[in-house]
Design a protein around this motif. Structure first.
Motif, mmCIF file in Angstrom:
data_model
loop_
_atom_site.group_PDB
_atom_site.id
_atom_site.type_symbol
_atom_site.label_atom_id
_atom_site.label_comp_id
_atom_site.label_asym_id
_atom_site.label_seq_id
_atom_site.Cartn_x
_atom_site.Cartn_y
_atom_site.Cartn_z
ATOM 1 N N TRP A 104 1.802 1.170 -9.254
ATOM 2 C CA TRP A 104 3.053 0.499 -8.894
ATOM 3 C C TRP A 104 4.108 0.873 -9.932
ATOM 4 C CZ3 TRP A 104 4.048 -2.031 -4.494
ATOM 5 C CH2 TRP A 104 5.259 -2.730 -4.403
ATOM 6 N N ARG A 105 5.254 1.306 -9.460
ATOM 7 C CA ARG A 105 6.347 1.698 -10.340
ATOM 8 C C ARG A 105 7.656 1.213 -9.725
ATOM 9 N NH1 ARG A 105 4.373 4.974 -6.888
ATOM 10 N NH2 ARG A 105 5.435 6.752 -5.988
ATOM 11 N N TRP A 106 8.776 1.482 -10.369
ATOM 12 C CA TRP A 106 10.073 1.009 -9.873
ATOM 13 C C TRP A 106 10.299 1.479 -8.436
ATOM 14 C CZ3 TRP A 106 13.511 -2.492 -9.997
ATOM 15 C CH2 TRP A 106 14.796 -2.283 -9.541
ATOM 16 N N PHE A 107 10.044 2.747 -8.133
ATOM 17 C CA PHE A 107 10.213 3.275 -6.780
ATOM 18 C C PHE A 107 9.406 2.488 -5.751
ATOM 19 C CE2 PHE A 107 8.371 5.801 -3.375
ATOM 20 C CZ PHE A 107 9.518 6.199 -2.703
ATOM 21 N N SER A 108 8.259 1.956 -6.142
ATOM 22 C CA SER A 108 7.360 1.261 -5.210
ATOM 23 C C SER A 108 8.040 0.118 -4.475
ATOM 24 C CB SER A 108 6.138 0.731 -5.955
ATOM 25 O OG SER A 108 5.426 1.778 -6.568
ATOM 26 N N TRP A 109 9.031 -0.479 -5.125
ATOM 27 C CA TRP A 109 9.750 -1.572 -4.464
ATOM 28 C C TRP A 109 10.507 -1.094 -3.236
ATOM 29 C CZ3 TRP A 109 8.713 -6.440 -5.253
ATOM 30 C CH2 TRP A 109 8.138 -6.819 -6.453
ATOM 31 N N HIS A 110 10.900 0.176 -3.190
ATOM 32 C CA HIS A 110 11.652 0.703 -2.050
ATOM 33 C C HIS A 110 10.840 0.646 -0.749
ATOM 34 C CE1 HIS A 110 14.329 3.113 0.372
ATOM 35 N NE2 HIS A 110 13.371 4.019 0.543
ATOM 36 N N PRO A 111 9.665 1.278 -0.665
ATOM 37 C CA PRO A 111 8.920 1.166 0.597
ATOM 38 C C PRO A 111 8.466 -0.263 0.879
ATOM 39 C CG PRO A 111 7.638 2.392 -1.026
ATOM 40 C CD PRO A 111 9.000 2.186 -1.610
ATOM 41 N N PHE A 112 8.104 -1.000 -0.160
ATOM 42 C CA PHE A 112 7.674 -2.391 0.048
ATOM 43 C C PHE A 112 8.786 -3.208 0.709
ATOM 44 C CE2 PHE A 112 7.580 -6.798 -1.459
ATOM 45 C CZ PHE A 112 6.366 -7.212 -0.919
ATOM 46 N N ARG A 125 5.572 9.572 5.454
ATOM 47 C CA ARG A 125 5.091 10.963 5.599
ATOM 48 C C ARG A 125 5.407 11.789 4.367
ATOM 49 N NH1 ARG A 125 7.010 14.064 10.352
ATOM 50 N NH2 ARG A 125 5.759 15.625 9.312
ATOM 51 N N THR A 126 6.503 11.463 3.703
ATOM 52 C CA THR A 126 6.883 12.202 2.496
ATOM 53 C C THR A 126 5.956 11.879 1.337
ATOM 54 O OG1 THR A 126 9.190 12.203 3.198
ATOM 55 C CG2 THR A 126 8.772 12.624 0.867
ATOM 56 N N ILE A 127 5.584 10.599 1.201
ATOM 57 C CA ILE A 127 4.795 10.210 0.029
ATOM 58 C C ILE A 127 3.292 10.150 0.286
ATOM 59 C CG2 ILE A 127 6.684 9.009 -1.126
ATOM 60 C CD1 ILE A 127 5.557 6.361 -0.097
ATOM 61 N N ALA A 128 2.885 10.175 1.560
ATOM 62 C CA ALA A 128 1.451 10.090 1.881
ATOM 63 C C ALA A 128 1.057 11.124 2.927
ATOM 64 C CB ALA A 128 1.104 8.690 2.368
ATOM 65 N N LEU A 143 0.831 -1.216 0.000
ATOM 66 C CA LEU A 143 0.000 0.000 0.000
ATOM 67 C C LEU A 143 0.858 1.256 0.000
ATOM 68 C CD1 LEU A 143 -2.797 -1.076 2.519
ATOM 69 C CD2 LEU A 143 -2.968 -0.891 0.013
ATOM 70 N N ALA A 144 1.956 1.235 0.757
ATOM 71 C CA ALA A 144 2.860 2.392 0.760
ATOM 72 C C ALA A 144 3.488 2.573 -0.618
ATOM 73 C CB ALA A 144 3.948 2.201 1.825
ATOM 74 N N GLY A 145 3.770 1.468 -1.292
ATOM 75 C CA GLY A 145 4.355 1.545 -2.623
ATOM 76 C C GLY A 145 3.440 2.166 -3.660
ATOM 77 N N LEU A 146 2.152 2.132 -3.388
ATOM 78 C CA LEU A 146 1.189 2.734 -4.312
ATOM 79 C C LEU A 146 1.051 4.249 -4.126
ATOM 80 C CD1 LEU A 146 -1.670 0.066 -4.191
ATOM 81 C CD2 LEU A 146 0.019 0.406 -6.009
ATOM 82 N N GLN A 147 1.658 4.778 -3.062
ATOM 83 C CA GLN A 147 1.555 6.208 -2.771
ATOM 84 C C GLN A 147 2.515 6.987 -3.655
ATOM 85 O OE1 GLN A 147 -0.833 7.341 -0.645
ATOM 86 N NE2 GLN A 147 -1.388 5.182 -0.564
ATOM 87 N N PRO A 148 2.262 8.185 -4.038
ATOM 88 C CA PRO A 148 1.009 8.913 -3.924
ATOM 89 C C PRO A 148 0.137 8.776 -5.170
ATOM 90 C CG PRO A 148 2.715 10.452 -4.583
ATOM 91 C CD PRO A 148 3.356 9.071 -4.475
ATOM 92 N N THR A 149 0.617 8.063 -6.178
ATOM 93 C CA THR A 149 -0.070 8.045 -7.474
ATOM 94 C C THR A 149 -1.122 6.961 -7.608
ATOM 95 O OG1 THR A 149 1.537 6.553 -8.489
ATOM 96 C CG2 THR A 149 2.020 8.924 -8.592
ATOM 97 N N GLY A 150 -1.062 5.923 -6.762
ATOM 98 C CA GLY A 150 -1.970 4.792 -6.901
ATOM 99 C C GLY A 150 -1.464 3.758 -7.902
ATOM 100 N N LYS A 210 -5.238 8.605 7.298
ATOM 101 C CA LYS A 210 -5.601 7.199 7.546
ATOM 102 C C LYS A 210 -4.419 6.281 7.266
ATOM 103 C CE LYS A 210 -10.495 7.767 6.551
ATOM 104 N NZ LYS A 210 -11.567 7.486 5.606
ATOM 105 N N MET A 211 -3.677 6.558 6.208
ATOM 106 C CA MET A 211 -2.498 5.764 5.877
ATOM 107 C C MET A 211 -1.442 5.900 6.968
ATOM 108 S SD MET A 211 -0.799 3.752 3.862
ATOM 109 C CE MET A 211 -1.053 3.746 2.115
ATOM 110 N N LEU A 212 -1.213 7.128 7.418
ATOM 111 C CA LEU A 212 -0.220 7.359 8.466
ATOM 112 C C LEU A 212 -0.624 6.672 9.770
ATOM 113 C CD1 LEU A 212 0.582 11.114 7.751
ATOM 114 C CD2 LEU A 212 1.934 9.109 7.091
ATOM 115 N N ALA A 213 -1.880 6.805 10.151
ATOM 116 C CA ALA A 213 -2.362 6.147 11.372
ATOM 117 C C ALA A 213 -2.322 4.629 11.219
ATOM 118 C CB ALA A 213 -3.784 6.602 11.692
ATOM 119 N N GLY A 214 -2.585 4.146 10.016
ATOM 120 C CA GLY A 214 -2.544 2.714 9.755
ATOM 121 C C GLY A 214 -1.160 2.126 9.886
#
Length: 190
Positions: free
Chosen positions: A28-36, A157-160, A19-26, A165-169
């Motif tokens: 999945w891209r190359w960057f998404s692997w980093h938070p995942f 916090r930077t990407i979302a 879910l974090a990897g989908l932020q902020p655009t919704g 709700k995402m931060l609290a989650g």
């Protein structure tokens, strides 16, 4: 602490990392692997590894080492993704507190994992009964995991930033895991 919590932690970390990897655009891209990979590393694998070690015993100690090693491998993968992504975008490396904390966590996880494998492995550790090494390994690991959690949160916090709700989650489950993962002397798992 229960075995279901130990098993659920990497599964939930993978889901949250996705879910974090989908932020902020919704998307999945190359960057998404980093938070995942980073959430899976520091929350999922290293968190579960710390919890299972508290259960004690030979097998749990070996599983602890395996989970920690998997966490370090995921962190190395997450580091590769962000490093190559910044290179592609022409951005400087390690300019933010998030980047500096992440680098410190990566180096720290390699160091505590290597020390654990060389000195504390239950089969061939060179000094596996040394209480000083065990204590330093334990406290350094807690520091690395805790700083990893903070680095994951600061990145989120930077990407979302506009999604409370995402931060609290992320924060609420982490706060629930603090006593089980980071606080020494909690009751042993059953």
């Amino acid at each position: 602490m229960t075995k279901p919590l130990i098993i659920a932690t990497p599964i939930l970390a993978a889901a949250f990392g996705y879910l974090a990897g989908l932020q902020p655009t919704g998307e999945w891209r190359w960057f998404s692997w980093h938070p995942f990979l980073m959430v899976l590393a520091f929350v999922g694998f290293m968190g579960s590894g710390a919890m299972i070690k508290k259960m004690g015993g030979y097998t749990n100690t070996k599983v602890h080492g395996i989970l920690g090693s998997l966490g370090t491998m995921c962190a190395l993968g997450g580091f590769y993704v962000i490093y190559s992504n910044k290179n592609e975008l022409g951005k400087d490396h390690f300019t933010t507190p998030h980047g500096k904390a992440g680098l410190l966590c990566l180096i720290g996880s390699i160091m505590v994992g290597s020390a654990g494998g060389v000195f504390l492995h239950p089969d061939f550790g060179m000094d596996k009964t040394n209480k000083t090494i065990r204590k330093v390994h334990s406290w350094a690991s807690r520091f690395v995991i805790g700083l990893g959690w903070l680095a994951c949160f600061s990145g989120l916090r930077t990407i979302a930033a506009n999604d409370p709700k995402m931060l609290a989650g992320y924060v609420i489950p982490m706060l629930c895991l603090v006593p089980q993962v980071l606080v020494p002397g909690m009751t042993k798992a059953k």
